[in-house]
Motif scaffolding. Structure first.
Motif, PDB file in Angstrom:
ATOM      1  N   MET A 148     -26.776 -19.110  79.593  1.00  0.00           N
ATOM      2  CA  MET A 148     -25.484 -18.750  78.884  1.00  0.00           C
ATOM      3  C   MET A 148     -24.333 -19.204  79.818  1.00  0.00           C
ATOM      4  O   MET A 148     -23.578 -20.213  79.441  1.00  0.00           O
ATOM      5  N   SER A 149     -24.202 -18.498  80.764  1.00  0.00           N
ATOM      6  CA  SER A 149     -23.196 -18.777  82.037  1.00  0.00           C
ATOM      7  C   SER A 149     -23.395 -20.413  82.368  1.00  0.00           C
ATOM      8  O   SER A 149     -22.451 -21.060  82.441  1.00  0.00           O
ATOM      9  N   VAL A 150     -24.659 -20.868  82.309  1.00  0.00           N
ATOM     10  CA  VAL A 150     -24.725 -22.378  82.590  1.00  0.00           C
ATOM     11  C   VAL A 150     -24.067 -23.156  81.509  1.00  0.00           C
ATOM     12  O   VAL A 150     -23.103 -24.007  81.768  1.00  0.00           O
ATOM     13  N   HIS A 151     -24.361 -22.668  80.159  1.00  0.00           N
ATOM     14  CA  HIS A 151     -23.616 -23.469  79.101  1.00  0.00           C
ATOM     15  C   HIS A 151     -22.349 -23.231  79.289  1.00  0.00           C
ATOM     16  O   HIS A 151     -21.273 -24.091  78.735  1.00  0.00           O
ATOM     17  N   LEU A 152     -21.557 -22.221  79.563  1.00  0.00           N
ATOM     18  CA  LEU A 152     -20.173 -21.962  79.842  1.00  0.00           C
ATOM     19  C   LEU A 152     -19.557 -22.908  80.783  1.00  0.00           C
ATOM     20  O   LEU A 152     -18.549 -23.601  80.612  1.00  0.00           O
ATOM     21  N   LEU A 153     -20.247 -23.171  81.995  1.00  0.00           N
ATOM     22  CA  LEU A 153     -19.732 -24.055  82.849  1.00  0.00           C
ATOM     23  C   LEU A 153     -19.625 -25.363  82.281  1.00  0.00           C
ATOM     24  O   LEU A 153     -18.732 -26.063  82.547  1.00  0.00           O
ATOM     25  N   GLN A 154     -20.794 -25.883  81.478  1.00  0.00           N
ATOM     26  CA  GLN A 154     -20.664 -27.173  80.961  1.00  0.00           C
ATOM     27  C   GLN A 154     -19.693 -27.637  80.142  1.00  0.00           C
ATOM     28  O   GLN A 154     -19.089 -28.421  80.241  1.00  0.00           O
ATOM     29  N   THR A 155     -19.548 -26.369  79.298  1.00  0.00           N
ATOM     30  CA  THR A 155     -18.632 -26.564  78.228  1.00  0.00           C
ATOM     31  C   THR A 155     -17.009 -26.775  78.831  1.00  0.00           C
ATOM     32  O   THR A 155     -16.481 -27.435  78.488  1.00  0.00           O
ATOM     33  N   ALA A 156     -16.663 -25.780  80.029  1.00  0.00           N
ATOM     34  CA  ALA A 156     -15.585 -25.785  80.751  1.00  0.00           C
ATOM     35  C   ALA A 156     -15.424 -27.081  81.515  1.00  0.00           C
ATOM     36  O   ALA A 156     -14.315 -27.547  81.272  1.00  0.00           O
ATOM     37  N   THR A 157     -16.326 -27.653  81.924  1.00  0.00           N
ATOM     38  CA  THR A 157     -16.245 -29.134  82.466  1.00  0.00           C
ATOM     39  C   THR A 157     -15.895 -30.191  81.498  1.00  0.00           C
ATOM     40  O   THR A 157     -14.815 -30.926  81.656  1.00  0.00           O
ATOM     41  N   SER A 158     -16.506 -30.107  80.213  1.00  0.00           N
ATOM     42  CA  SER A 158     -15.863 -31.055  79.202  1.00  0.00           C
ATOM     43  C   SER A 158     -14.511 -30.799  78.716  1.00  0.00           C
ATOM     44  O   SER A 158     -13.809 -31.682  78.818  1.00  0.00           O
ATOM     45  N   VAL A 159     -14.287 -29.457  78.436  1.00  0.00           N
ATOM     46  CA  VAL A 159     -12.824 -29.323  77.940  1.00  0.00           C
ATOM     47  C   VAL A 159     -11.951 -29.586  79.319  1.00  0.00           C
ATOM     48  O   VAL A 159     -10.839 -30.205  78.760  1.00  0.00           O
ATOM     49  N   LEU A 160     -12.200 -29.313  80.433  1.00  0.00           N
ATOM     50  CA  LEU A 160     -11.089 -29.360  81.092  1.00  0.00           C
ATOM     51  C   LEU A 160     -10.999 -30.944  81.737  1.00  0.00           C
ATOM     52  O   LEU A 160      -9.895 -31.414  82.061  1.00  0.00           O
ATOM     53  N   LEU A 161     -12.057 -31.706  81.467  1.00  0.00           N
ATOM     54  CA  LEU A 161     -12.140 -33.054  81.887  1.00  0.00           C
ATOM     55  C   LEU A 161     -11.144 -33.871  80.776  1.00  0.00           C
ATOM     56  O   LEU A 161     -10.489 -34.605  81.003  1.00  0.00           O
ATOM     57  N   LYS A 162     -11.600 -33.428  79.292  1.00  0.00           N
ATOM     58  CA  LYS A 162     -10.937 -34.044  78.211  1.00  0.00           C
ATOM     59  C   LYS A 162      -9.275 -33.827  78.444  1.00  0.00           C
ATOM     60  O   LYS A 162      -8.478 -34.626  78.099  1.00  0.00           O
ATOM     61  N   ASP A 163      -8.929 -32.531  78.733  1.00  0.00           N
ATOM     62  CA  ASP A 163      -7.499 -32.082  79.053  1.00  0.00           C
ATOM     63  C   ASP A 163      -7.201 -31.090  80.084  1.00  0.00           C
ATOM     64  O   ASP A 163      -7.559 -29.980  79.991  1.00  0.00           O
ATOM     65  N   PRO A 164      -6.883 -31.562  81.412  1.00  0.00           N
ATOM     66  CA  PRO A 164      -6.863 -30.967  82.450  1.00  0.00           C
ATOM     67  C   PRO A 164      -5.922 -29.625  82.387  1.00  0.00           C
ATOM     68  O   PRO A 164      -5.939 -28.728  83.151  1.00  0.00           O
TER      69      PRO A 164
END
Lengths: 179, 179
Positions: free
Chosen positions: B1-17
Motif C-alpha cells: 500500500m505505502s509502496v503504491h502511495l509513493l509510486q503514485t506520488a512520484t507520477s503526480v509530482l513529476l507531471k505537475d511539481p
DNA sequence: ACCGTTGTGAACATGAGTGTTCACCTGCTG
DNA sequence: CAGCAGGTGAACACTCATGTTCACAACGGT
C-alpha cells in the motif's frame, strides 16, 4: 529592457518553477508593481515568456535552409545558442495545458519532423521513428544547456558535443556491434 | 500500500511539481489526513519519494555485474524498467538543495562514471568526457519514459531504442562523415 | 464483546503568493 | 516651469495550500 526581463524570467522560472513573482521581479532588478503592470497575472507572464521563446525560435528557424546539406546540423548549432528558451517551451510544467501555445509548439516541430523524415531516406537511420529522433535532438540540447549553466561545458564546445553524440552516439568507432 | 502511495506520488509530482497534497492524496485513493500521518510535511513526502527511488535504483544496480561485458547495456535495460523514479531524482525542482539527498545521488552516479571511464579504453569514445556520456544515457532514459507515458512507445521497445540511439546515434550506417 | 490500531472527513488557524490600489518620486517634453 | 508618463514601495484584501486537531467508522486480535 523588457526583453531582458523575459530572459531573466525564463532562467528564474526554469531553475525553480515555483518561484514567486517577487523572486522574478527581484532577479530582474525591477519592482513587483512594474512586473504586474507589464504582465497582469502570473499566467500572463508565463505565456509571454513562452511566446517570446517561440518568436526567437522562429526567427532562428527562418535563417536555416531546410533543403541544404547539413540543415539539421545548422539548425542544432543555432538552437544551442538559444539556451534555455527551448527548454522552457518543452519542459515548463503546465505549459501544454494552454491549447494555443501547445498548437504553436507542434507547429514549430512540424518542419523539423518533415526534414528528419526526408533525411531518413539518406543520412538518418530508418529503423527509428522520426519523432524519436526529434526527441533525441532536444535531449542533446538540454544536456548541453544544463552542462553550460553548471559551468561544466564551454559554450563553444556545445554544438560539437551535441552533434557528435546525437548523430554518431557514444560508442567507439569500431564498437557498433553490441549484443 | 505505502509502496503504491509513493509510486503514485512520484507520477503526480513529476507531471505537475506544483500539485497540492490533496491532489496526491486523491490520486493515491487515500485521505489527505492519512497522507499527513505518513509524511508530516510536503518536504517529508518529497524526501520519501526520492529516498524510495534511490533504494530502488540501488537494488537494481546491485544485480548488475559491473565487470561483465555489456554491463552498461544491462544497467540501462534495468533502469528503463524503473520508469519515472530516476527522472524524479534528477529532474524534480529543488531536490538538489537537500544536501543529504544530493550526496546520495552523486554516490549513485559514481560507479557508473567509473564504469564509463573504464569502457572509454575499449568500447566508448574517448573524445567525450565521462560525465557527458552519463548525461546522455540519462537523457535517453527520459526520452523513453516520456514516450511511454504518452503512449507513443511500447515499453518492450524502449531498451532497444535507448541503447541503439545512445550508443550508435541516429545517423544512418554509412553516414558518420558529417561536415 | 472489548479495545487498540488505522484510516477518514470536517473544521480550523496559519502563512505565503497574488492581484489591486494609492501616493510618491523620477525624468522627459512642451 | 508645468504636465505627464513610467517606475516604485507600502498597504490592503483575497485565495489557497498547508499543517493541526478532533470525533467517528472500520477492522483485527484478544
Amino acid at each position: 529592457m523588457s526583453v531582458h526581463l523575459l530572459q531573466t524570467a525564463t532562467s528564474v522560472l526554469l531553475k525553480d518553477p515555483t518561484a514567486s513573482l517577487s523572486d522574478v521581479a527581484r532577479a530582474a532588478g525591477v519592482g513587483r508593481t512594474t512586473l504586474h503592470n507589464r504582465f497582469p497575472t502570473r499566467a500572463a507572464l508565463v505565456r509571454a515568456v513562452a511566446s517570446d521563446a517561440l518568436d526567437l525560435i522562429y526567427s532562428v528557424a527562418r535563417q536555416v535552409d531546410f533543403d541544404a546539406d547539413g540543415a539539421l546540423e545548422d539548425l542544432v548549432t543555432r538552437l544551442v545558442a538559444l539556451g534555455p528558451r527551448v527548454e522552457f517551451l518543452l519542459r515548463f510544467p503546465g505549459l501544454e495545458r494552454d491549447e494555443e501555445l501547445a498548437a504553436r509548439i507542434r507547429e514549430m516541430d512540424r518542419p523539423v519532423l518533415d526534414l528528419i523524415t526526408r533525411l531518413q531516406g539518406t543520412t538518418l537511420r530508418r529503423d527509428l521513428p522520426a519523432w524519436w529522433i526529434l526527441q533525441t535532438l532536444y535531449a542533446g540540447l538540454f544536456n548541453a544547456w544544463e552542462a553550460i549553466s553548471d559551468g561544466r561545458l564551454a559554450p563553444l564546445d556545445a554544438p560539437r558535443f551535441v552533434l557528435t553524440t546525437v548523430f554518431e552516439g557514444v560508442a567507439g568507432a569500431g564498437a557498433t556491434d553490441r549484443a
